[in-house]
Structure formats: structure tokens, C-alpha cells
Design a protein around this motif. Sequence first.
Motif, short mmCIF file in Angstrom:
data_model
loop_
_atom_site.label_atom_id
_atom_site.label_comp_id
_atom_site.label_asym_id
_atom_site.label_seq_id
_atom_site.Cartn_x
_atom_site.Cartn_y
_atom_site.Cartn_z
N PRO A 66 0.80 -1.22 0.00
CA PRO A 66 0.00 0.00 0.00
C PRO A 66 0.84 1.28 0.00
CG PRO A 66 -0.04 -1.03 2.16
CD PRO A 66 0.71 -1.96 1.25
N LYS A 67 2.11 1.17 0.40
CA LYS A 67 3.01 2.33 0.39
C LYS A 67 4.09 2.10 -0.65
CE LYS A 67 2.26 3.95 5.03
NZ LYS A 67 2.86 4.58 6.16
N LEU A 68 4.82 3.15 -0.95
CA LEU A 68 5.89 3.09 -1.96
C LEU A 68 6.87 1.98 -1.60
CD1 LEU A 68 7.10 4.54 -4.47
CD2 LEU A 68 8.47 5.86 -2.88
N PRO A 69 7.06 1.00 -2.51
CA PRO A 69 7.95 -0.13 -2.17
C PRO A 69 9.42 0.28 -2.20
CG PRO A 69 7.11 -0.37 -4.40
CD PRO A 69 6.43 0.83 -3.81
N SER A 70 10.16 -0.34 -1.29
CA SER A 70 11.60 -0.10 -1.26
C SER A 70 12.26 -0.96 -2.34
CB SER A 70 12.15 -0.47 0.11
OG SER A 70 12.04 -1.86 0.33
N VAL A 71 13.55 -0.75 -2.53
CA VAL A 71 14.29 -1.55 -3.52
C VAL A 71 14.31 -3.01 -3.07
CG1 VAL A 71 16.53 -1.87 -4.64
CG2 VAL A 71 15.66 0.43 -4.24
N GLY A 72 14.40 -3.25 -1.77
CA GLY A 72 14.38 -4.62 -1.26
C GLY A 72 13.06 -5.31 -1.54
N GLN A 73 11.96 -4.57 -1.38
CA GLN A 73 10.65 -5.14 -1.69
C GLN A 73 10.50 -5.42 -3.18
OE1 GLN A 73 8.40 -2.00 0.17
NE2 GLN A 73 7.95 -3.25 2.00
N LEU A 74 11.06 -4.54 -4.01
CA LEU A 74 11.05 -4.80 -5.46
C LEU A 74 11.87 -6.06 -5.79
CD1 LEU A 74 11.39 -1.26 -7.07
CD2 LEU A 74 9.42 -2.77 -7.16
N ALA A 75 13.00 -6.23 -5.08
CA ALA A 75 13.82 -7.42 -5.30
C ALA A 75 13.05 -8.68 -4.94
CB ALA A 75 15.12 -7.32 -4.50
N THR A 76 12.28 -8.62 -3.86
CA THR A 76 11.45 -9.77 -3.48
C THR A 76 10.42 -10.07 -4.56
OG1 THR A 76 11.71 -9.16 -1.15
CG2 THR A 76 9.90 -10.64 -1.68
N CYS A 77 9.83 -9.03 -5.12
CA CYS A 77 8.86 -9.23 -6.20
C CYS A 77 9.51 -9.80 -7.45
CB CYS A 77 8.16 -7.91 -6.51
SG CYS A 77 7.05 -7.36 -5.20
N VAL A 78 10.75 -9.36 -7.73
CA VAL A 78 11.49 -9.92 -8.88
C VAL A 78 11.69 -11.42 -8.68
CG1 VAL A 78 13.73 -9.96 -10.06
CG2 VAL A 78 12.61 -7.79 -9.59
N ASP A 79 12.07 -11.81 -7.46
CA ASP A 79 12.27 -13.24 -7.18
C ASP A 79 10.97 -14.02 -7.33
OD1 ASP A 79 14.95 -12.82 -6.72
OD2 ASP A 79 14.73 -12.66 -4.53
N GLN A 80 9.85 -13.41 -6.93
CA GLN A 80 8.56 -14.10 -7.06
C GLN A 80 8.13 -14.22 -8.51
OE1 GLN A 80 5.85 -11.88 -4.61
NE2 GLN A 80 6.73 -12.63 -2.69
N CYS A 81 8.52 -13.28 -9.34
CA CYS A 81 8.12 -13.30 -10.75
C CYS A 81 9.03 -14.15 -11.63
CB CYS A 81 8.07 -11.88 -11.30
SG CYS A 81 6.74 -10.89 -10.62
N ARG A 82 10.20 -14.52 -11.12
CA ARG A 82 11.13 -15.33 -11.93
C ARG A 82 10.48 -16.67 -12.25
NH1 ARG A 82 16.28 -13.32 -12.24
NH2 ARG A 82 16.93 -12.12 -10.43
N PRO A 83 10.57 -17.09 -13.48
CA PRO A 83 10.03 -18.42 -13.80
C PRO A 83 10.88 -19.49 -13.13
CG PRO A 83 11.14 -17.49 -15.71
CD PRO A 83 11.14 -16.43 -14.65
N SER A 84 10.23 -20.52 -12.68
CA SER A 84 10.99 -21.60 -12.04
C SER A 84 11.81 -22.30 -13.12
CB SER A 84 10.04 -22.58 -11.36
OG SER A 84 9.17 -23.14 -12.30
N PRO A 85 13.03 -22.69 -12.78
CA PRO A 85 13.87 -23.33 -13.80
C PRO A 85 13.27 -24.66 -14.22
CG PRO A 85 14.90 -23.45 -11.63
CD PRO A 85 13.68 -22.60 -11.48
#
Length: 200
Positions: A66-85
Motif C-alpha cells: 500500500p506504500k511506496l515499495p523499497s528496492v528490497g521489496q522490489l527485489a522480493t517481487c522480482v524473485d517471485q516473478c522469476r520463472p521456475s527453472p
Amino acid sequence: MQSENAATIVNLLQASYPQEAYKLNDDKDKKIFKGTQYSLLLYDVFGKVPDDLIMQAVYLAIKSYPKLPSVGQLATCVDQCRPSPHYPELPQSRHKIDMALIDKAFKLALDKKYQIPISDKLRDFAKEYFPDISDELIRQNYPELSNNMHNGMEIDGHPVVMKMDKETGYINTQICVPAFAWHRTNGVPDSFNKVFGESA
């Protein structure tokens, strides 16, 4: 991620979080470049992440926080969006091995209840070289005796000799490599003469 996409992400975050947009605004008069610094930070952290993946992560962050995401939170989202190998599947076995039969055979062998059947042909072969050999010693030396019987007492064309250790009863096979046939007149091996001739 390309550098222009970092600026696009900053604009997208400003539009998605209007109450906190001032945190990413550049003020050129006061020489404060928060948005530019944030986009450079994004480029440094996510420079090797593909553009489509970082954009998916930004959309996920906008939906999740709900608030402006930090770079760490964006990194978590990147990890969640990565396709599983996707690893190639291992070949499936054609049939399932019945381990019960193997366990039973091992138990019989350990309890010495199962004895290798000795054919008359193998017994005759063993008695030919060791006249006093018992069936127990034939079973003990079964691999050695059967191998020599099937190979005709030869390995790679060389004759073999079997010798039994009197203490243990184990049979050893030794290869007999014949010595060079020495030339009858000058003591030079025949193989030497074949290569270099009689006159050498």
C-alpha cells in the motif's frame, strides 16, 4: 533492464503512489534529484534483470504494497516473478525392480543357505587341474574357474596357469607370456631381425 526503463518505473511508481510521489520528485532549482538517484539505483541493482521481468515485478509490488515499495521489496517481487527453472526430466525406468527378491537373495547368501549350482562340465574342468578339489572350493572359486573354462585357459591369446593357495583355498590365474625366441646364432631376438633384418 535498460536505463530508460528505470525512469519509466519511477514515473509508474509516482503515478501509483500520488501521496508519496514527492519522494521521487526532482527539484532542479534546489539541485535535489531524488527520482534520478532512485532510477540509477534501480539500474544498478536490476541492470541484468530482463525488462519484462522487472515490469512484472513492479506491477506485483504495486498490487502488494500500500506504500511506496523499497528496492528490497522490489527485489522480493522480482524473485517471485522469476520463472521456475525447467530441468529436463530424468528418463523413467522401464520397469520397477522388485527389491524383495534381491533382499531375499542377499539374506540367503549371507546365511549361506543358497549354494551355487555346479555343472558337471565345471566340476570336470576343476578336477582336471585340481584332482582333490571339493565342491565347496569349486563354489568359493566359481568366478575364476568358470572364466578360465569359458576362455579356454587363455587371455588375449596367452596361455594361463591356475595356482591354488594352500592356506586359503583361493585360486589365482597367472598369464604365461613366453620369452622372446632368441636367434640361434647371435642371440638377437627374432622380432629384432624381422624389423631390422639379418644383417643388422
